[in-house]
Design an enzyme around this catalytic site. Sequence first.
Site, PDB file in Angstrom:
ATOM      1  N   CYS A  54       0.836  -1.210   0.000  1.00  0.00           N
ATOM      2  CA  CYS A  54       0.000   0.000   0.000  1.00  0.00           C
ATOM      3  C   CYS A  54       0.870   1.259   0.000  1.00  0.00           C
ATOM      4  CB  CYS A  54      -0.914  -0.016   1.223  1.00  0.00           C
ATOM      5  SG  CYS A  54      -2.051   1.374   1.270  1.00  0.00           S
ATOM      6  N   CYS A  58       0.524   4.672   7.005  1.00  0.00           N
ATOM      7  CA  CYS A  58      -0.115   4.517   8.316  1.00  0.00           C
ATOM      8  C   CYS A  58       0.867   3.794   9.251  1.00  0.00           C
ATOM      9  CB  CYS A  58      -1.415   3.732   8.182  1.00  0.00           C
ATOM     10  SG  CYS A  58      -2.465   4.340   6.845  1.00  0.00           S
ATOM     11  N   CYS A  61       0.490   0.103  10.317  1.00  0.00           N
ATOM     12  CA  CYS A  61       0.042  -0.922   9.371  1.00  0.00           C
ATOM     13  C   CYS A  61       1.154  -1.737   8.705  1.00  0.00           C
ATOM     14  CB  CYS A  61      -0.835  -0.270   8.311  1.00  0.00           C
ATOM     15  SG  CYS A  61      -1.611  -1.516   7.246  1.00  0.00           S
ATOM     16  N   CYS A  98     -16.092  -9.248   5.816  1.00  0.00           N
ATOM     17  CA  CYS A  98     -15.505  -7.946   5.515  1.00  0.00           C
ATOM     18  C   CYS A  98     -14.292  -8.151   4.623  1.00  0.00           C
ATOM     19  CB  CYS A  98     -15.120  -7.214   6.801  1.00  0.00           C
ATOM     20  SG  CYS A  98     -14.372  -5.602   6.465  1.00  0.00           S
ATOM     21  N   CYS A 130     -19.436  -6.511   3.875  1.00  0.00           N
ATOM     22  CA  CYS A 130     -18.775  -5.257   4.237  1.00  0.00           C
ATOM     23  C   CYS A 130     -17.476  -5.201   3.431  1.00  0.00           C
ATOM     24  CB  CYS A 130     -18.491  -5.269   5.733  1.00  0.00           C
ATOM     25  SG  CYS A 130     -17.576  -3.826   6.320  1.00  0.00           S
ATOM     26  N   CYS A 190     -19.333   1.675   9.055  1.00  0.00           N
ATOM     27  CA  CYS A 190     -18.519   1.044  10.102  1.00  0.00           C
ATOM     28  C   CYS A 190     -17.254   1.881  10.211  1.00  0.00           C
ATOM     29  CB  CYS A 190     -18.203  -0.403   9.689  1.00  0.00           C
ATOM     30  SG  CYS A 190     -17.015  -1.220  10.782  1.00  0.00           S
ATOM     31  N   ARG A 262     -17.526  -3.056  18.207  1.00  0.00           N
ATOM     32  CA  ARG A 262     -16.828  -4.256  17.765  1.00  0.00           C
ATOM     33  C   ARG A 262     -15.502  -4.417  18.499  1.00  0.00           C
ATOM     34  NH1 ARG A 262     -18.479  -6.457  12.878  1.00  0.00           N
ATOM     35  NH2 ARG A 262     -19.792  -4.695  12.388  1.00  0.00           N
TER      36      ARG A 262
HETATM   37  N1  SAM Z   1      -6.677   0.273   3.244  1.00  0.00           N
HETATM   38  C1  SAM Z   1      -7.949   0.418   3.803  1.00  0.00           C
HETATM   39  C2  SAM Z   1      -8.022   1.517   4.818  1.00  0.00           C
HETATM   40  O1  SAM Z   1      -7.005   1.961   5.299  1.00  0.00           O
HETATM   41  O2  SAM Z   1      -9.130   1.916   5.136  1.00  0.00           O
HETATM   42  C3  SAM Z   1      -8.490  -0.858   4.410  1.00  0.00           C
HETATM   43  C4  SAM Z   1      -7.604  -1.760   5.185  1.00  0.00           C
HETATM   44  S1  SAM Z   1      -6.899  -1.122   6.699  1.00  0.00           S
HETATM   45  C5  SAM Z   1      -5.786  -2.384   7.115  1.00  0.00           C
HETATM   46  C6  SAM Z   1      -8.234  -1.253   7.869  1.00  0.00           C
HETATM   47  C7  SAM Z   1      -7.984  -0.849   9.277  1.00  0.00           C
HETATM   48  O3  SAM Z   1      -7.228  -1.835   9.958  1.00  0.00           O
HETATM   49  C8  SAM Z   1      -7.214   0.421   9.555  1.00  0.00           C
HETATM   50  O4  SAM Z   1      -7.976   1.563   9.398  1.00  0.00           O
HETATM   51  C9  SAM Z   1      -6.799   0.230  11.006  1.00  0.00           C
HETATM   52  O5  SAM Z   1      -7.786   0.755  11.855  1.00  0.00           O
HETATM   53  C10 SAM Z   1      -6.749  -1.282  11.159  1.00  0.00           C
HETATM   54  N2  SAM Z   1      -5.379  -1.743  11.403  1.00  0.00           N
HETATM   55  C11 SAM Z   1      -4.388  -1.825  10.508  1.00  0.00           C
HETATM   56  N3  SAM Z   1      -3.253  -2.268  11.081  1.00  0.00           N
HETATM   57  C12 SAM Z   1      -3.529  -2.470  12.387  1.00  0.00           C
HETATM   58  C13 SAM Z   1      -2.766  -2.913  13.487  1.00  0.00           C
HETATM   59  N4  SAM Z   1      -1.478  -3.210  13.368  1.00  0.00           N
HETATM   60  N5  SAM Z   1      -3.379  -3.016  14.686  1.00  0.00           N
HETATM   61  C14 SAM Z   1      -4.686  -2.705  14.810  1.00  0.00           C
HETATM   62  N6  SAM Z   1      -5.449  -2.279  13.798  1.00  0.00           N
HETATM   63  C15 SAM Z   1      -4.890  -2.152  12.599  1.00  0.00           C
HETATM   64  C1  DTB Z   2     -11.122  -2.914  11.804  1.00  0.00           C
HETATM   65  O1  DTB Z   2     -11.416  -1.922  12.494  1.00  0.00           O
HETATM   66  N1  DTB Z   2     -10.224  -3.825  12.151  1.00  0.00           N
HETATM   67  C2  DTB Z   2     -10.064  -4.805  11.115  1.00  0.00           C
HETATM   68  C3  DTB Z   2     -11.154  -4.383  10.082  1.00  0.00           C
HETATM   69  N2  DTB Z   2     -11.677  -3.192  10.640  1.00  0.00           N
HETATM   70  C4  DTB Z   2     -10.800  -4.213   8.677  1.00  0.00           C
HETATM   71  C5  DTB Z   2      -8.684  -4.876  10.597  1.00  0.00           C
HETATM   72  C6  DTB Z   2      -7.665  -5.159  11.674  1.00  0.00           C
HETATM   73  C7  DTB Z   2      -6.345  -5.331  11.021  1.00  0.00           C
HETATM   74  C8  DTB Z   2      -5.266  -5.701  11.997  1.00  0.00           C
HETATM   75  C9  DTB Z   2      -3.945  -5.811  11.361  1.00  0.00           C
HETATM   76  C10 DTB Z   2      -3.821  -6.867  10.317  1.00  0.00           C
HETATM   77  O2  DTB Z   2      -4.257  -8.010  10.522  1.00  0.00           O
HETATM   78  O3  DTB Z   2      -3.252  -6.580   9.244  1.00  0.00           O
HETATM   79 FE1  SF4 Z   3      -2.826   1.119   3.403  1.00  0.00          FE
HETATM   80 FE2  SF4 Z   3      -2.696  -0.070   5.759  1.00  0.00          FE
HETATM   81 FE3  SF4 Z   3      -3.070   2.526   5.641  1.00  0.00          FE
HETATM   82 FE4  SF4 Z   3      -5.053   0.844   4.835  1.00  0.00          FE
HETATM   83  S1  SF4 Z   3      -4.236   1.092   6.907  1.00  0.00           S
HETATM   84  S2  SF4 Z   3      -4.350   2.714   3.811  1.00  0.00           S
HETATM   85  S3  SF4 Z   3      -3.791  -0.805   3.987  1.00  0.00           S
HETATM   86  S4  SF4 Z   3      -1.234   1.435   4.948  1.00  0.00           S
END
Ligand code: SAM
Ligand code: DTB
Ligand code: SF4
Length: 365
Positions: A54, A58, A61, A98, A130, A190, A262
């Site tokens: 990506c 973030c 992430c 989802c 979702c 959500c 959630r």
């Molecule tokens: N790329 C899209 C976005 O950012 O909306 C969808 C996927 S993103 C991984 C969805 C959500 O996962 C993020 O907004 C964040 O709240 C959660 N997330 C990502 N990495 C995480 C982590 N290491 N621990 C907890 N939540 C995480």
């Molecule tokens: C949300 O709030 N948590 C989920 C879902 N919406 C998409 C994602 C959590 C991702 C945790 C890190 C991972 O597994 O990559």
């Molecule tokens: Fe990309 Fe992860 Fe950020 Fe979603 S949360 S926009 S997958 S870097």
Amino acid sequence: MKINHTYATQQAALKLYHTPLMDLMYQAATVHREFHNPNEVQMSSLISIKTGGCSEDCGYCPQSAKYNTELEVKPLMSVDEVVGLAKNAKVNGSSRVCMGAAWRNVRDNRDFDKVVEMVQQINGMGMEVCATLGMLNEQQAERLKNAGLYAYNHNLDSSKEFYKDIISTREYEERIETIGHVRNAGISVCSGGIIGMGERVEDRIGLLMTYVMMEQPPESIPINALVAVEGTPLEDQKPVPVWEMVRMIATARIIFPESIIRLSAGRTQMSKEAQALCFFAGASSIFAGDKLLTTPNPAFNEDKELFDILGLTPKTPFQDGEQPETKFDAGVEAAKEYREKIKAASEKTSAPKTDGFQPRKVIVE
Ligand code: SAM
Ligand code: DTB
Ligand code: SF4
């Protein structure tokens, strides 16, 4: 619509968050029983339909291309593969799927056509569908709605103030705009956040306040505990204490009585007892299956054991915001009071009183 939230109800919500824990949980459980069946928990399964690579940064992430997390980058899955995973999730008790894609935003290309096809097919299986695909515009939201998308996940993650400390490649306002497009298309919203990123309690409350300021708060509010992944800037963050998770869930539950709260990422670090406290405090949905998007999650059989111990049953689809068939008489007045304050909040434009949730709403064109 752009929402510029200020200070208004911050103090009241902070006070609530810091209420002695037994009182806070009791209040939250009381509200929960009025609006939801406390013995039902929704099981939602995540499918990472496009993993890693990506362009966003973030800080939490593992899927950001900016960090070396040794994650295997995978292109968009085929429609058949995703539908197969959804069927398996349904067999294991999930009523919601989802689909997550590591995209900054949706683009009008063949990949999006495939996602639309996935939505159509999974919706045809009688599951709530979702998706979380990053930012999208009005037309894209409309297309997903027409394909049968039930909900769209788009987290604001923290307060506007803290956001820039964790993400530099997009603005908080851009996320709010996408939520507006989702809402206008008639898709269930959500949106939630992560705790344990080094934010202050004020930032956690700031996130909730952003939702208070919305005309209509999200139907579903995921609360994630940070999963600190090696290679990300937040790799050294200590696990967030379960008490803070319980406080965050309870506070969200009381402020948003009708929303589904959630209990999201971070459950592998939590004992069964800790998860039970979160359910008692008002969480009524979890992500099921041994993987979230890229990180571990309790397996189906572990959750089955947990449900058996607690006497919980999985919720059937399409119940967001619906009242349970069984009426629970405890704390009717307390719940109504909160609900009315929140309704009043969205109409107030003058300076707030300090003893309740009466925010000042500032809408910037
Ligand atoms: N790329 C899209 C976005 O950012 O909306 C969808 C996927 S993103 C991984 C969805 C959500 O996962 C993020 O907004 C964040 O709240 C959660 N997330 C990502 N990495 C995480 C982590 N290491 N621990 C907890 N939540 C995480
Ligand atoms: C949300 O709030 N948590 C989920 C879902 N919406 C998409 C994602 C959590 C991702 C945790 C890190 C991972 O597994 O990559
Ligand atoms: Fe990309 Fe992860 Fe950020 Fe979603 S949360 S926009 S997958 S870097």
